[in-house]
Design a protein around this motif. Structure first.
Motif, short mmCIF file in Angstrom:
data_model
loop_
_atom_site.label_atom_id
_atom_site.label_comp_id
_atom_site.label_asym_id
_atom_site.label_seq_id
_atom_site.Cartn_x
_atom_site.Cartn_y
_atom_site.Cartn_z
N SER A 100 0.82 -1.22 0.00
CA SER A 100 0.00 0.00 0.00
C SER A 100 0.85 1.26 0.00
N ASP A 101 2.13 1.11 0.36
CA ASP A 101 3.03 2.26 0.38
C ASP A 101 3.79 2.44 -0.94
N ALA A 102 3.54 1.59 -1.93
CA ALA A 102 4.22 1.70 -3.21
C ALA A 102 3.74 2.94 -3.96
N GLU A 131 3.34 2.47 -20.10
CA GLU A 131 2.04 2.94 -20.57
C GLU A 131 1.07 1.78 -20.81
N LEU A 132 1.59 0.54 -20.82
CA LEU A 132 0.76 -0.61 -21.16
C LEU A 132 -0.10 -1.09 -19.99
N GLY A 133 0.10 -0.55 -18.80
CA GLY A 133 -0.69 -0.98 -17.66
C GLY A 133 -0.31 -0.20 -16.42
N ASP A 134 -0.73 -0.70 -15.29
CA ASP A 134 -0.38 -0.07 -14.01
C ASP A 134 1.03 -0.50 -13.60
N TYR A 135 1.84 0.47 -13.19
CA TYR A 135 3.17 0.20 -12.68
C TYR A 135 3.31 0.85 -11.30
N PHE A 136 3.96 0.12 -10.41
CA PHE A 136 4.21 0.62 -9.06
C PHE A 136 5.68 0.39 -8.73
N ALA A 146 12.88 -0.52 -7.12
CA ALA A 146 12.13 -1.74 -7.39
C ALA A 146 10.85 -1.36 -8.10
N MET A 147 10.39 -2.26 -8.98
CA MET A 147 9.14 -1.98 -9.70
C MET A 147 8.51 -3.27 -10.18
N ALA A 175 9.89 -6.73 -4.54
CA ALA A 175 9.27 -7.20 -5.78
C ALA A 175 8.09 -8.12 -5.49
N ARG A 176 8.23 -8.96 -4.49
CA ARG A 176 7.15 -9.88 -4.13
C ARG A 176 5.91 -9.09 -3.69
N ARG A 177 6.10 -8.08 -2.88
CA ARG A 177 4.97 -7.28 -2.42
C ARG A 177 4.30 -6.55 -3.59
N LEU A 178 5.11 -6.03 -4.49
CA LEU A 178 4.56 -5.34 -5.65
C LEU A 178 3.75 -6.30 -6.52
N MET A 179 4.27 -7.52 -6.69
CA MET A 179 3.55 -8.50 -7.49
C MET A 179 2.21 -8.87 -6.86
#
Length: 227
Positions: A100-102, A131-136, A146-147, A175-179
């Motif tokens: 949630s902090d990303a 631009e192809l989707g959501d990135y965090f 990390a992204m 990376a795991r949390r972002l995924m």
């Protein structure tokens, strides 16, 4: 009815469907427009029409494609070859957002995303890929470290892609949390998360399996260029 069959030729199903506006090509061969990930797909994946693709490529430009084998067609060369796994999420929706902090990545972050991808090699990536989707991402001060984001899309299938962490910040679970954040968002939208991982990346594949992904299909992946 499941859309998993669309994974069999996901590049073509993406470039000729939902993301056709980001692509260039014909009814037989398409590629992401320049600036996006250098990837090409074919209507007949196992017997690709490279003559149809050639007008949309520059000499020496390296493009990723999958599902075909055999000799390079006239005028083309195979620069690299391996295999990769297409993996699909096969677990319950994550109970909460673990990232949630990303920070949502915006156009002003594009150059940093490209730099991080160049440092970590998560797969084909271009300046406009986010631009192809959501990135965090996560930042250390002003630096992106990390992204993870989204790329291919066909039917209800949505790919998690561009997953990487700067070497100085690995081992912290970023990376795991972002995924998992992306998995949760996609499932709440009624989508089926999936991803690609190279056969040689044994550590990442094992991590994805522990997270809840399962193998769907292993395919040939090649990098080709027009002479």
């Amino acid at each position: 009815m499941s859309d998993l069959h669309l994974l069999d030729n996901i590049i073509w199903n993406t470039l000729s469907g939902t993301q056709a506006g980001f692509a260039a090509g014909t009814a037989q061969a398409r590629r992401y427009a320049r600036g996006f990930s250098p990837i090409a797909g074919f209507a007949e994946a196992e017997s690709p029409d490279f003559d149809a693709l050639a007008p949309f490529c520059a000499a020496g430009e390296r493009l990723y494609c999958d599902r075909w084998s055999g000799k390079a067609p006239p005028g083309w060369q195979i620069d690299a070859e391996s295999t990769m796994f297409k993996m699909v999420w096969d677990a319950p929706i994550p109970a909460h957002d673990p990232a949630s902090d990303a920070v949502p990545l915006r156009p002003e972050h594009a150059a940093q995303a490209l730099t991080l991808a160049a440092q970590t090699q998560p797969g084909p990536f271009g300046l406009r890929t986010p631009e192809l989707g959501d990135y965090f991402g996560y930042f250390d001060g002003e630096r992106l470290v990390a992204m993870a984001g989204e790329r291919f899309q066909a039917g209800t299938l949505r790919e998690i892609s561009g997953v990487c962490t700067h070497p100085d910040f690995q081992g912290r679970g970023m990376a795991r949390r972002l995924m998992l954040k992306l998995v949760r968002r996609e499932m709440l939208r009624g989508e089926q998360p999936f991803l690609h991982v190279m056969r040689a990346n044994v550590h990442a594949r094992a991590l994805y399996q522990r997270m809840g992904f399962r193998d769907y299909l292993e395919t040939v992946v090649r990098v080709v260029s027009l002479r």
